[in-house]
Write an enzyme that holds these catalytic residues in place. Structure first.
Site, PDB file in Angstrom:
ATOM      1  CG  HIS A  18      30.543  51.203 -20.682  1.00 16.01           C
ATOM      2  ND1 HIS A  18      31.480  51.134 -19.679  1.00 16.01           N
ATOM      3  CD2 HIS A  18      29.741  50.120 -20.508  1.00 16.01           C
ATOM      4  CE1 HIS A  18      31.250  50.070 -18.937  1.00 16.01           C
ATOM      5  NE2 HIS A  18      30.207  49.424 -19.414  1.00 16.01           N
ATOM      6  CG  HIS A  21      33.793  48.069 -21.592  1.00 21.37           C
ATOM      7  ND1 HIS A  21      32.613  48.470 -22.162  1.00 21.37           N
ATOM      8  CD2 HIS A  21      33.489  46.995 -20.826  1.00 21.37           C
ATOM      9  CE1 HIS A  21      31.644  47.658 -21.780  1.00 21.37           C
ATOM     10  NE2 HIS A  21      32.146  46.751 -20.962  1.00 21.37           N
ATOM     11  CB  CYS A 126      21.739  36.330 -13.445  1.00 21.87           C
ATOM     12  SG  CYS A 126      21.762  37.980 -14.187  1.00 21.87           S
ATOM     13  CB  CYS A 129      25.824  37.534 -14.131  1.00 21.36           C
ATOM     14  SG  CYS A 129      25.278  38.848 -13.074  1.00 21.36           S
ATOM     15  CB  CYS A 143      20.765  39.724 -10.835  1.00 23.10           C
ATOM     16  SG  CYS A 143      22.409  40.355 -11.208  1.00 23.10           S
ATOM     17  CG  HIS A 146      22.512  42.165 -15.056  1.00 25.57           C
ATOM     18  ND1 HIS A 146      23.494  41.447 -14.433  1.00 25.57           N
ATOM     19  CD2 HIS A 146      23.073  42.725 -16.154  1.00 25.57           C
ATOM     20  CE1 HIS A 146      24.617  41.542 -15.143  1.00 25.57           C
ATOM     21  NE2 HIS A 146      24.381  42.314 -16.180  1.00 25.57           N
ATOM     22  CE  LYS A 305      24.495  48.649 -12.219  1.00 27.70           C
ATOM     23  NZ  LYS A 305      25.543  47.684 -11.981  1.00 27.70           N
ATOM     24  CE  LYS A 308      23.681  49.487 -23.945  1.00 23.72           C
ATOM     25  NZ  LYS A 308      23.410  48.234 -24.596  1.00 23.72           N
TER      26      LYS A 308
HETATM   27  N1  MSP Z   1      33.019  38.946 -20.748  1.00 20.25           N
HETATM   28  C1  MSP Z   1      33.266  39.095 -19.360  1.00 20.25           C
HETATM   29  C2  MSP Z   1      34.744  38.984 -19.034  1.00 20.25           C
HETATM   30  C3  MSP Z   1      35.388  37.708 -19.444  1.00 20.25           C
HETATM   31  S1  MSP Z   1      37.091  37.711 -19.126  1.00 20.25           S
HETATM   32  C4  MSP Z   1      37.572  36.127 -19.321  1.00 20.25           C
HETATM   33  C5  MSP Z   1      32.756  40.459 -18.885  1.00 20.25           C
HETATM   34  N2  MSP Z   1      32.645  41.419 -19.813  1.00 20.25           N
HETATM   35  S2  MSP Z   1      32.147  42.920 -19.519  1.00 20.25           S
HETATM   36  O1  MSP Z   1      31.975  43.514 -20.822  1.00 20.25           O
HETATM   37  O2  MSP Z   1      31.019  42.937 -18.671  1.00 20.25           O
HETATM   38  O3  MSP Z   1      33.360  43.655 -18.841  1.00 20.25           O
HETATM   39  C6  MSP Z   1      33.514  43.745 -17.441  1.00 20.25           C
HETATM   40  C7  MSP Z   1      34.713  44.622 -17.147  1.00 20.25           C
HETATM   41  O4  MSP Z   1      34.548  45.924 -17.765  1.00 20.25           O
HETATM   42  C8  MSP Z   1      34.955  44.959 -15.676  1.00 20.25           C
HETATM   43  O5  MSP Z   1      35.618  43.954 -14.973  1.00 20.25           O
HETATM   44  C9  MSP Z   1      35.793  46.209 -15.819  1.00 20.25           C
HETATM   45  O6  MSP Z   1      37.080  45.870 -16.251  1.00 20.25           O
HETATM   46  C10 MSP Z   1      35.082  46.934 -16.934  1.00 20.25           C
HETATM   47  N3  MSP Z   1      33.969  47.736 -16.427  1.00 20.25           N
HETATM   48  C11 MSP Z   1      32.650  47.603 -16.774  1.00 20.25           C
HETATM   49  N4  MSP Z   1      31.921  48.563 -16.129  1.00 20.25           N
HETATM   50  C12 MSP Z   1      32.724  49.319 -15.371  1.00 20.25           C
HETATM   51  C13 MSP Z   1      32.537  50.488 -14.583  1.00 20.25           C
HETATM   52  N5  MSP Z   1      31.351  51.048 -14.387  1.00 20.25           N
HETATM   53  N6  MSP Z   1      33.647  51.043 -14.021  1.00 20.25           N
HETATM   54  C14 MSP Z   1      34.902  50.535 -14.223  1.00 20.25           C
HETATM   55  N7  MSP Z   1      35.098  49.442 -14.961  1.00 20.25           N
HETATM   56  C15 MSP Z   1      34.041  48.745 -15.467  1.00 20.25           C
HETATM   57  O7  MSP Z   1      32.535  40.603 -17.716  1.00 20.25           O
END
Ligand code: MSP
Length: 482
Positions: A18, A21, A126, A129, A143, A146, A305, A308
């Site tokens: 999304h 990411h 959780c 997480c 949490c 979530h 926030k 989905k």
């Molecule tokens: N799989 C773990 C990371 C392991 S790294 C060794 C994880 N994955 S995640 O898919 O949840 O990705 C989290 C990351 O996605 C955040 O740290 C950030 O970089 C990005 N973001 C996810 N949601 C976000 C927002 N709403 N806004 C900005 N960045 C965000 O955690």
């Protein structure tokens, strides 16, 4: 040649990519391109996190084997990064067999060296997480990230001696050996560490979808330990620790030519584990720490926030279809100020696109080039480097929005200059003076294009081509108005 190694988090493969990411990944790409332009040798790692309870459950729900499920879902990430022009060096999956093997080797070493021991774990877990929670982490028993109540877990478990590294981590972070930016984030982490670190469970008995512990195959490896090691295996590290000598600078011999990371990007949701478990694992493995963790802000959508269940998630595909790759990159990079959260909406994004890109840069280029017709003005994209010192400094500090604001000062100046000099009259009434104004404008445009290279690579090339050929094709529009 100096080197630059940059990483993004590896994203959970059960979700589709999304806008959050996409933000982290585009930011990493901007920095990777910038450092390449500055003549450095760059390694830029992205990837997916594919093991653990969350993925196992999602696969089951989809009626697929975890392997099949991951193989299908990973494509959405590859496609998204392609559509955003992400110039990564490697895409690591934690289900790659070379990664799994390396994780197993590293765990074997940690166990042999007594950094891992057996005990019993009881705690609140959780699944969203993939982390144990303390009561302090919960809001109304749930949490906060979530909105679910964590489950009670009690099991035989293997532990990593995290507690033993608190002092050294504290010193490394406060002394700047491991930089954490922005400063508020560093302070948060330091106070967390000063409260004392506890050993963490690094094994799971009930979860099949993971890397088996090499010394007790009834268990799989805790997904975060598995995931962190991607930053090493993504470079080709095999997890074998030679007893001597300790890793030398560069570490070429073990596939670690680019080690350590110069910047690891992430958001605040995963900072705590990255500032504790991750560097502690490295200390135990006798591998140098990353130089810097940079923590960017979080997006909210219309003040809420993104989730989905609220149905307000913004997907990269929607963005690139509407704004194009470069338009999306621009909008993403200009929507979060240094380290702060930012609120976005389709209305705001569209308005910014029209103001800055369609009416701003796009209009400027076509207007100036149309007025320049019939004038002979030499322009050359001479340098590889980013010209503006200010822009360079801001990119060194990882301030993409501030860098774009700086570049747009020149766009605004140029648009105003056309107005002030009434250039459309001048080209008819005073050719000599018009030529001088045009020379200044074209020099400004080439500057803008060069500074934009890391942010909007395709647009920068297009503008440079237009400038070099001295004309804009009839009907060529950089950013159509929406
Ligand atoms: N799989 C773990 C990371 C392991 S790294 C060794 C994880 N994955 S995640 O898919 O949840 O990705 C989290 C990351 O996605 C955040 O740290 C950030 O970089 C990005 N973001 C996810 N949601 C976000 C927002 N709403 N806004 C900005 N960045 C965000 O955690």
């Amino acid at each position: 040649m100096s080197k630059f190694y940059i990483t993004t988090p590896i994203y959970y493969v059960n979700d589709k990519p999304h806008i959050g990411h996409a933000y982290t990944t585009v930011l990493a790409d901007v920095l990777a391109r910038y450092h390449r332009l500055m003549g450095e040798e760059v390694f830029f790692l992205v990837g997916t996190d594919e093991h653990g309870a969350k993925i196992e459950a999602a696969a089951e729900q989809a009626g697929k084997s975890p392997r099949e499920f991951c193989d299908e879902n990973v494509e959405a990430f590859r496609e998204a990064w392609k559509s955003l022009d992400i110039s990564y060096s490697n895409f690591i999956r934690t289900t790659d067999s070379s990664h799994e093997k390396a994780v197993s080797n590293a765990l074997e070493y940690l166990y042999k060296k007594d950094f891992i021991y057996k005990g019993v774990y009881k705690g609140l877990y959780c699944r969203g997480c993939e982390q144990y929670k303390t009561d302090d982490d919960l809001v109304d028993g749930k949490c906060p990230d979530h909105q679910t109540e964590p489950e009670v877990m009690e099991e035989e478990s293997y532990f990593f001696r995290l507690s033993q590294f608190g002092g050294e981590l504290e010193r490394s972070i406060s002394g700047g050996k491991l930089k954490i930016e922005p400063a508020e984030r560093k302070n948060e982490v330091l106070s967390f560490i000063r409260n004392g670190l506890q050993d963490i469970s690094i094994s799971r008995k009930k979860i099949k979808w993971g890397v088996p512990l090499p010394f007790d195959k009834k268990f799989t490896t805790y997904v975060w330990v598995d995931a962190f090691l991607n930053y090493l295996t993504g470079l080709g590290w095999d997890g074998k620790i030679s007893p001597r000598p300790p890793l030398k600078k560069g570490g070429e011999r073990r596939g670690l030519k680019f080690w350590p990371p110069d910047v690891q990007l992430m958001s605040k949701d995963i900072l705590r584990v990255h500032a504790t478990i991750w560097p502690a694992l490295l200390l135990a493995l006798k591998i140098p720490l990353p130089k810097k963790l940079y923590i960017h802000g979080f997006f909210t959508i219309n003040g809420q926030k993104m989730s989905k269940s609220l149905g307000n998630v913004i997907w990269p595909k929607q963005l690139t279809e509407k704004f194009g790759a470069d338009g999306t990159r621009y909008l993403l990079m200009s929507s979060l100020a240094d380290g702060h959260d930012g609120d976005i909406s389709w209305e705001k994004l569209t308005a910014k696109y029209n103001t800055d890109l369609a009416n701003g840069l796009g209009n400027l280029v076509s207007r100036v080039m149309n007025l320049a017709k019939g004038f002979e003005i030499a322009v050359r994209d001479g340098s590889l480097k980013i010209k503006s010192e200010k822009v360079r400094k801001l990119l060194d500090e990882i301030k993409p929005k501030e860098a774009l604001d700086e570049i747009w000062k020149e766009v605004d100046w140029a648009n105003k200059y056309v107005e002030e000099t009434r250039l459309w009259e001048l080209v008819k009434t005073n050719k000599k003076q018009a030529k001088r104004v045009l020379e200044e404008l074209l020099a400004g445009l080439i500057n803008i294009a060069e500074n934009l290279k890391p942010f909007m690579p395709e647009t920068a090339e297009r503008v440079i081509k237009i400038l070099e050929s001295g004309e804009i094709k009839k009907g060529e529009i950089l950013f159509p108005r929406i």
